[in-house]
Design a protein around this motif. Structure first.
Motif, PDB file in Angstrom:
ATOM      1  N   UNK A   9      24.476  31.269  45.988  1.00 40.40           N
ATOM      2  CA  UNK A   9      24.666  30.614  47.278  1.00 40.40           C
ATOM      3  C   UNK A   9      25.816  31.344  47.980  1.00 40.40           C
ATOM      4  N   UNK A  10      25.470  32.078  49.013  1.00 40.13           N
ATOM      5  CA  UNK A  10      26.460  32.846  49.769  1.00 40.13           C
ATOM      6  C   UNK A  10      27.115  31.968  50.829  1.00 40.13           C
ATOM      7  N   UNK A 139      40.019  29.612  50.568  1.00 42.18           N
ATOM      8  CA  UNK A 139      40.176  28.305  51.205  1.00 42.18           C
ATOM      9  C   UNK A 139      41.572  27.794  50.866  1.00 42.18           C
ATOM     10  N   UNK A 140      42.552  28.128  51.712  1.00 41.45           N
ATOM     11  CA  UNK A 140      43.951  27.828  51.384  1.00 41.45           C
ATOM     12  C   UNK A 140      44.223  26.328  51.212  1.00 41.45           C
ATOM     13  N   UNK A 141      43.425  25.465  51.858  1.00 48.26           N
ATOM     14  CA  UNK A 141      43.689  24.030  51.776  1.00 48.26           C
ATOM     15  C   UNK A 141      42.867  23.342  50.682  1.00 48.26           C
ATOM     16  N   UNK A 168      34.938  31.960  41.909  1.00 53.34           N
ATOM     17  CA  UNK A 168      33.914  32.460  40.990  1.00 53.34           C
ATOM     18  C   UNK A 168      33.610  33.922  41.316  1.00 53.34           C
ATOM     19  N   UNK A 169      33.584  34.751  40.265  1.00 54.67           N
ATOM     20  CA  UNK A 169      33.320  36.174  40.455  1.00 54.67           C
ATOM     21  C   UNK A 169      32.456  36.682  39.302  1.00 54.67           C
ATOM     22  N   UNK A 186      29.656  31.425  46.328  1.00 53.84           N
ATOM     23  CA  UNK A 186      30.744  32.398  46.356  1.00 53.84           C
ATOM     24  C   UNK A 186      31.003  32.876  47.777  1.00 53.84           C
ATOM     25  N   UNK A 187      32.250  33.161  48.029  1.00 60.71           N
ATOM     26  CA  UNK A 187      32.640  33.748  49.317  1.00 60.71           C
ATOM     27  C   UNK A 187      33.030  35.204  49.049  1.00 60.71           C
TER      28      UNK A 187
END
Lengths: 211, 211
Positions: A9-10, A139-141, A168-169, A186-187
């Motif tokens: 899921x991108x 996602x810093x927050x 996740x990598x 994953x981003x």
């Protein structure tokens, strides 16, 4: 509608992709490697930009057999006929999103704890985004990381397909998959990959054909 | 649906009102003084907060004969059955908002120049928010001020009721009203007024009964 393919899921990040052109390029490459879901997430954008990006991404995704999910903005999803939305705990409630989008839309909800899972409106939800599994810069927050045992406990307790997200990598995806999740969101692992097609293939292999 | 009363249009600012409790207090007082439209505008809020505030404001407005307009977020407006939305140049296009909300909703569009007026989708729009008329501290990213002659020219060229916005207060409202606008939209002049009822009455008197 056949159940979505949650395995890879991108989640698109405009900054990490380099704007819309990069988001389209990464999406095309990731779908070629097996990504079945693409999420548009651009918290800093105004809606005129969301609309244009969502339209272009929907065309691309549908031409290549993937589905487009819009983060947060149900109105954008309605306007362009996206396949669904993903909402967080501070966004519109999943039940409101479901009521606005109808029964055929995909509705995903973020949960980061057993308490949030217990309060989740599961009747309105197709899948849960569970995380952050690990610390993430995307996602810093984000909430504190769950780590794998807590992820596994949430997946066992959830009565919906779970997609793990957060840090996740390619190195940790096998261990994440072993918790019983339906897939990984994953981003950076795709948006910043030198070869997003190869990266998506490498993530996908941890989920075999068990859709 | 009877045409909205555009004469005194309260645009709520959470910071200037002191949060939702203050927004409800200012709205109640301004409606008592003649405000016919109340707009919820909270660009820094997440949608869960928008939803709760919009629900509470709709109940208040409808009990007291005013209408509630939601800024930007068509999904929030749909979810709570608001009377309409107001969109800016970077928000969803007015035609998209109209398509999602249907023919009975009030749809307003911000314009700040003759070029924006020329490109406005007037068929989708009930009213135009024209401004900023003067410099304003309430919207730091606003366009340069129009001043009165340019406002008057836009009002004359527009084929929709125009509501002037931006830096309007009790001292300049008479001159603004003289340009032919249907009403004035104000943030600080009501949200920071010691007596919002008296301030709304003072604004209203410049528009007589010519609804």
């Amino acid at each position: 509608m056949r159940s979505p393919d949650y395995r890879v899921y991108l989640v698109l990040d405009p900054g990490q992709c380099g704007g819309l052109a990069g988001m389209l390029r990464v999406s095309e490459a990731a779908i070629a490697g097996g990504a079945g879901l693409v999420q548009l997430r651009a918290p800093d954008w105004k809606k005129r930009d969301w609309l244009a990006a969502a339209r272009a991404l929907k065309t691309l995704c549908h031409a290549r057999g993937a589905r487009l999910i819009v983060n947060d903005h149900v109105d954008v999803a309605l306007a362009i006929g996206a396949d669904g939305v993903h909402v967080g705990q501070a966004d519109l409630p999943a039940g409101v999103a479901r009521a606005l989008l109808g029964p055929d839309a995909i509705v995903g909800l973020s949960v980061s704890s057993a308490a949030e899972l217990a309060e989740a409106d599961l009747a309105a939800v197709d899948y849960l985004g569970v995380g952050p599994v690990f610390a993430t810069a995307s996602k810093p927050d984000a909430a504190p990381p769950l780590d794998l045992p807590a992820l596994g406990a949430l997946v066992s307790a959830a009565r919906r397909p779970c997609v793990a997200i957060g840090g996740i990598d390619l190195n940790n995806a096998a261990a994440v998959a072993a918790t019983g999740v339906a897939g990984v969101a994953v981003i950076g692992a795709l948006c910043r990959a030198p070869d997003p097609t190869a990266a998506a293939r490498a993530l996908l292999k941890h989920f075999g054909d068990n859709r």
